[in-house]
Design a protein around this motif. Structure first.
Motif, mmCIF file in Angstrom:
data_model
loop_
_atom_site.group_PDB
_atom_site.id
_atom_site.type_symbol
_atom_site.label_atom_id
_atom_site.label_comp_id
_atom_site.label_asym_id
_atom_site.label_seq_id
_atom_site.Cartn_x
_atom_site.Cartn_y
_atom_site.Cartn_z
ATOM 1 N N ARG A 57 32.296 -4.572 33.165
ATOM 2 C CA ARG A 57 32.563 -3.726 31.873
ATOM 3 C C ARG A 57 33.862 -3.182 31.996
ATOM 4 O O ARG A 57 34.004 -2.380 32.879
ATOM 5 N N ALA A 58 34.789 -2.781 30.878
ATOM 6 C CA ALA A 58 35.657 -2.048 30.879
ATOM 7 C C ALA A 58 35.952 -1.276 29.926
ATOM 8 O O ALA A 58 35.237 -1.454 28.574
ATOM 9 N N ARG A 59 36.751 -0.270 29.910
ATOM 10 C CA ARG A 59 36.959 0.684 28.593
ATOM 11 C C ARG A 59 38.350 1.246 28.588
ATOM 12 O O ARG A 59 39.085 1.256 29.496
ATOM 13 N N GLY A 76 36.075 11.107 16.407
ATOM 14 C CA GLY A 76 37.040 10.383 15.667
ATOM 15 C C GLY A 76 38.081 9.376 16.588
ATOM 16 O O GLY A 76 38.752 8.498 15.814
ATOM 17 N N GLU A 77 38.147 9.624 17.721
ATOM 18 C CA GLU A 77 39.138 9.196 18.697
ATOM 19 C C GLU A 77 38.723 7.622 18.756
ATOM 20 O O GLU A 77 37.565 7.332 18.783
ATOM 21 N N LEU A 78 39.840 6.925 18.939
ATOM 22 C CA LEU A 78 39.744 5.601 19.123
ATOM 23 C C LEU A 78 39.417 5.240 20.417
ATOM 24 O O LEU A 78 40.058 5.770 21.407
ATOM 25 N N PHE A 79 38.730 4.166 20.756
ATOM 26 C CA PHE A 79 38.368 3.666 22.072
ATOM 27 C C PHE A 79 38.094 2.017 21.932
ATOM 28 O O PHE A 79 37.676 1.798 21.039
ATOM 29 N N ILE A 80 38.301 1.545 23.004
ATOM 30 C CA ILE A 80 38.109 0.154 23.009
ATOM 31 C C ILE A 80 37.231 -0.320 24.231
ATOM 32 O O ILE A 80 37.497 -0.030 25.293
ATOM 33 N N VAL A 88 36.573 -2.471 19.103
ATOM 34 C CA VAL A 88 37.410 -1.256 18.708
ATOM 35 C C VAL A 88 36.227 -0.372 18.321
ATOM 36 O O VAL A 88 35.768 -0.817 17.032
ATOM 37 N N ARG A 89 36.275 0.851 18.773
ATOM 38 C CA ARG A 89 35.279 1.697 18.130
ATOM 39 C C ARG A 89 35.872 3.311 17.891
ATOM 40 O O ARG A 89 36.830 3.538 18.404
ATOM 41 N N ASN A 104 42.992 5.433 26.882
ATOM 42 C CA ASN A 104 44.304 6.153 26.678
ATOM 43 C C ASN A 104 45.200 4.954 25.701
ATOM 44 O O ASN A 104 45.141 3.775 26.056
ATOM 45 N N GLU A 105 45.729 5.603 24.862
ATOM 46 C CA GLU A 105 46.702 4.639 24.184
ATOM 47 C C GLU A 105 46.042 3.397 23.667
ATOM 48 O O GLU A 105 46.463 2.334 23.439
ATOM 49 N N ALA A 106 44.786 3.606 23.007
ATOM 50 C CA ALA A 106 43.842 2.707 22.389
ATOM 51 C C ALA A 106 44.501 2.048 21.419
ATOM 52 O O ALA A 106 44.708 0.795 20.987
#
Lengths: 317, 317, 317, 317, 317, 317
Positions: free
Chosen positions: F51-53, F35-39, F29-30, F56-58
């Motif tokens: 690889r996946a990302r 500042g937005e969250l992504f995984i 989790v980054r 949305n709605e992280a």
């Protein structure tokens, strides 16, 4: 700033709020992909290093400090990609007069050897006093007297081992202890071993430049500490009346051969038992210092991550 | 001794009878398996080496000379296991006063560079006169003045290359010629290249002991010519008023890096174009000198025998 | 586009606004973490490379050019992580007819050797005219005649050294100059050295594919330039009536051994003085070309950053 | 000469008297330390080598034969320093017409592969007939047709492995068998593997000169069998109409990469599964052939003596 | 035999007549070139080795002894090619009962460690008694109890270092002393270091066969002492109830990694401070033992001759 | 989720929408720079990794799964920097009972050998049945019986080759096939080769820990699979009555020497033809498995990108 003061970096954990005094060793102003300004910072205290970031008010705070400054920092710690990071809310240059009242001390903000300098210096003095050969003792006294300042604070290397304030002194004492006990076991000349331990890296006082951070001098790059060290020792011995030729050759041999193998750039390889002991003690001390650093920095799990310079993982035991 | 005088060793062939003056470089008295005494001898003149044996009257002749003597020899040449050998019928120490009348000259009996010393010395002088930088010129003049004697007669090495009288001078001039033409092509600093060529092996004047035959000095073994050379250069530069620091570092770098690679015991590796040129010119000159010796000694066939130091056979072309 | 034209990339500095013609050598369309589109671009002119980014109107501008196109660019320069970067405001494919009026020339947009091709070609012609042996001269004339086009524009390598338009020609001329002066000093066969210098890398004309950018051909990967070069030379020699066998072997040996050591994949090692000289001249020229590039690209400070292929820092002197 | 005929050298033991036909491969006339003449000789038959000495009547017998002659020998065997030695009482050149009656056959006196040539040649033919690709088959047929003579008798190397008559043929067949079974397991292209096995060392037909004994040719020394082999293959492929480019590149790659590693002088390293299989099969076959020779020659004890090229002792199992 | 008894071999000088008891370790019967019989012999006592020859009455004396016998020898010493040699006048097998009266003792005729076994054994006992961890102590007691006989007399190697009776015991004690003092300095686990020092070479008890002379066992050749040692340790630990898993892994790691580097055949490299100390102490002890032997055997001059395994000359200091 | 099910990862292409079952092997989790969250996620099925990302709605989806879970994923594929990436719209832990109805099977979500386990196991059984020597057969039966579970699913390595479910079994069978055909050609002992192929890596069953993902065990790190394997084999052999000593040594030698060279950490090098064949077959199988993986993953162009472990590019042929 009513939050508590941060503990030492080596024991800092995530999810803390607080403030502290540090040395700023790096400051990079960047733009994110959305165009927003942020600042990437490295902070140091006597026990370690921590990465920091400024996201808020970066435009204002960039004027408040520079790389190389002692700084007062307020913020909170977090984990980023499994590594600790300090998110800075506020930062400014230290004002020594004013901040000393809050506990600021320069020496607490610079990465340092764990043992107090005074204690190490006393050990150095005693080592020299125990030398029986008057020429060797005189040599060591003259060299230490001439380089008191540097001997007390110099690191032993730029990055590899003992790369912190007073690391040089810590390293030569440790090599001396090892070499002397090994020398006792093998009936080697203890005076030579003391001289070799204290002088083998003496060229680093000219190879490195140290003032909070470390860099190579011109001579350090171009000539290297091995050759510089032989020259420093020879100059001092030349000034001591009647210094015996054979003794001088023995001491120069210890310095010039201490890297042990041609492949490591040693102009000559150890040809005496003393030179073999010194080279082994030096190599072992550098390796163990690295191991201890790796174990301290890589705090989780039974085994550390793969360490590329050592070429292996390490076991916490 | 009415037989003719032998020609130079380099052109000596089998099945000749004659006499000659030589330097005896080895003398081993042995007993054959039948108990008979014989003597194994090595002889030298300015052009080469030849193996010799004494089978007749060995008991008497063993008293007539020692290793290190100039000797007058009578005998005949033969092939033994495909190599030339001189079977000695008579041998005695040279009596300089008496034998000079017969053409004995010391310098004809010692393995020597092919070019006359005077001619090489003149070339050295001119190289130094062409140096533009007054500090470099002064440095080279002082060093050559201080070491005139050794510079004229020293070999460049114990065995590998230019291992004969005046080989040192022959080698540094050859390196200088190569380095200067390469330097011209690459826009390098010619004064530095002259200094590097003349000084890179200067430590060998202290590393080696030479008096007809060559050996290592104590300092040569224990400290090595690279470090000794830097110290000799620094001592001379220190005595020249206002010698610039940067220039001194450049010259020391040329000496300390001239072996080119850590694996060969170079404490630092070349960091400037001048140091790279010097190291390449030095390596090439040493190799070509070896090739020329091998081709001269291994006189038959299109290809030489396998040469273990070079790791290959050579082609006569 | 009323802003001024950018200077050459090698002398470009930060905080400039302007426009220029370039070759686009890379174009990557990406999404930032906030989802916004941006384009990462590499631009080239005859003097160097610069990294560029398109943040504004990326969706529209991505249609305006492709990797491999000559482009007209408008924007401003800035420092990003201490490296120069061009932020592109506008970009479009060059329209040769129209843009020539504004000073567009293809050859100004492709990374190139510093010397003009015509001047280098004339030097090549003269080198060949000076060859005395008629067979060698004929060989060199035939090969250069056959490969005129490639010889004028090919680079000498994909990335390591002389990796730009006409770098091949620059390299072989430089090796020839060095080899011939070294050869003169050592009494080597100058005709062979000229042939060796001009032909040692001739296989690269088949190993590499070059059209603004460089890549390996199938044969280049699978067979390699050393073997390809020997085959090219042999084919040409076979077509010259009465070409002597020994001469052919000598020339093939120069090509096949020019990497100098088995460890570097040389099928045979140099067995003649000419082959040793050629190998040394080639190695030195490649190294010095790299050094000059590093010093040009790493413009600050007395020492460069650590260079991993050379394994050291370099000194600006 | 009423004593019995000696058995084959491989099974010869000490303390035998007898006579035999051999090839003399070395003859050195020497003087002992007491001045007496003796002759050191090497003798060979199809199964091995034996050292011999002539002590009696050496002056007369030296005229009776030369190195390179087939000889008739009478004498007795003994152990000298634990190795077998033949003490020659009588020796003379073979007179083919006369001696054939006593059983002399040239091919029995030359060190040879254990399998009969005819049998091996038939296997070679069948391998080629099984190739499906018409171009590859044509290539192999043309090359074998062109070199029938050499292919039948050439050794595979000067000394290392298969260093005897027909060793080349034995080696390529063995590599082919291994490569094809490995290739079947990994789904590799069998036609390419057959071509690689038969052609990988084809340059040795030009690298080596063989007429009872083996030596390097000029081209063998200067160019080497890898490059010679690629050129031989390319010349043959060029003469086959419509030979596909990709196929040619594949076959050249197999030859040029078969030494497997840059460190062993391979200009390129294997980039295909076929090239990896070929290189492994070649290396293994050379090693096992050496092992079998060592075990045959070093006949006593559970372990052999230390073998310096293999760097280990071997176990008889 | 009225001449005096020879002193110990280590202090034997030339030009002495006398007699002595020795172990004969080599006996080769040869013929000289004149046909005369002579015998080449090696003799040993507890202090060293000496080469011997029998020229007189060789035919009779060859029946009087064999290699491996204790012998009584009468003769005189001389220098041959600068090395000491004993010319034997008379020799016969020892008759233990009868010769004991004259001072024959087996242990005086076998090359041995300088320290008395009883003294070393006591030191071993004390080392084990000082181990605090009861499992480690139990392990060491069981292993020493099981191998008492071999531990007292085994050498540490075939040729390299401590290659004499009780050399194994001498070596492990010396390594233990060094490792424990180093371990104290670095805060390492002393029990582990004691175990590592005593067990690291334990596989040599199965790798070597020793009965006056030393050879490899089948398992020694095929499996090697590192792996054999781990198996011996594991078998003993498996028999101790509740021996902790982690402790077992630590001890196995010390054994398996003690050669320090993959290049030296270490299956794993040291991953703990204890393993690093053990490896350094082992390497240093082996080197210093070699140095001491070289200095003892090469008795003249300031520097020894070049020592090929160590790759250098040594300085007597 | 009405979109179609994704095909296997190995054949997945860009610009697809769909859903699938996978194993999640990494979850980070980054925060982006805005500042937005992504995984950042890694997904696996039996044929490969992707690889996946999650953009949305992280914040909501981070609670829905963890690393190590089997997951059901919905999303779309795209290229990012030329590599395939899956943009996840929805993700949740698998509910085995419910999802089996939709086709979820654990074994389809774990990277696996291409051949079915049952087929491979049958081949293993037959290999053992063909062993003639009853002791060897008994040994192999006992070891396979004891480790049935691991033998069926273990990978052969952490990352290098056959690094997937049942890769161990696939590797030893492949080595056995190669070794047996090579052994047949060279007349080697086939029973020993079968034993060597099946047992050479047996220590990996204790060196590695495998449960969907692979890691080193403590013993794996500290002792290593070579030594562990010898111990496992010895323990089993010790339990078989009358197991011959020589046979045991042969088998242990095969295991301990299978890395082939000291430089690769082999405690001893192959001393028998069987050990040489085994080592070659093992090395070749590991290399070819890597090549096949690289070719499968690097799907475009005639040549792959440079592969740093293999040190070359590969040719698709």
């Amino acid at each position: 700033m009513s939050s508590p003061r941060f503990p030492n970096i080596r024991v800092l954990s995530a999810e803390l709020e607080g403030w502290g005094f540090f040395l700023c060793t790096q400051k990079d102003v960047r733009h994110g992909r959305g165009g927003e300004l942020f600042i990437s910072v490295s902070l140091q205290d006597r026990t370690g290093l921590v990465r920091a970031r400024i996201f808020n008010e970066a435009a204002r705070l960039r004027e408040e400090f520079d790389s190389g400054d002692f700084v007062k920092v307020q913020g909170r710690t977090e984990l980023f990609n499994s590594r600790l990071q300090l998110v800075i809310e506020n930062i400014r240059r230290v004002n020594p007069d004013q901040d000393r009242g809050q506990g600021f001390r320069e020496e607490d903000c610079v990465l340092s050897a764990p043992r107090p300098v005074e204690e190490m210096w006393k050990e150095l003095d005693e080592l020299i006093l125990h030398v029986r050969d008057p020429f060797v003792r005189e040599l060591l006294q003259r060299i230490t007297a001439k380089h008191v300042e540097k001997l007390r604070i110099w690191p032993a290397a730029l990055t590899v081992h003992h790369a912190y304030r007073s690391g040089f002194l810590e390293h030569i004492l440790s090599v001396a202890r090892s070499a002397l006990t090994l020398g006792a076991a093998y009936g080697a000349n203890q005076d030579l071993l003391t001289a070799g331990a204290l002088l083998h890296d003496i060229g680093k006082l000219e190879e490195l430049e140290y003032d909070r951070s470390t860099s190579y001098t011109r001579e350090g790059n171009l000539v290297g500490h091995v050759t510089l060290g032989v020259m420093m020792a020879r100059a001092t011995m030349a000034a001591i009346p009647d210094f015996p030729d054979v003794l001088r050759a023995q001491i120069e041999h210890l310095i010039v051969s201490h890297h042990g193998h041609k492949e490591f750039g040693a102009p000559v390889e150890p040809m005496t038992i003393e030179a073999m002991i010194l080279s082994a003690a030096d190599d072992l001390d550098a390796k163990i210092n690295q191991v201890k650093q790796v174990l301290a920095e890589d705090a989780e799990g039974e085994f550390t991550a793969y360490h590329s310079r050592l070429g292996r993982v390490l076991w916490r035991g």
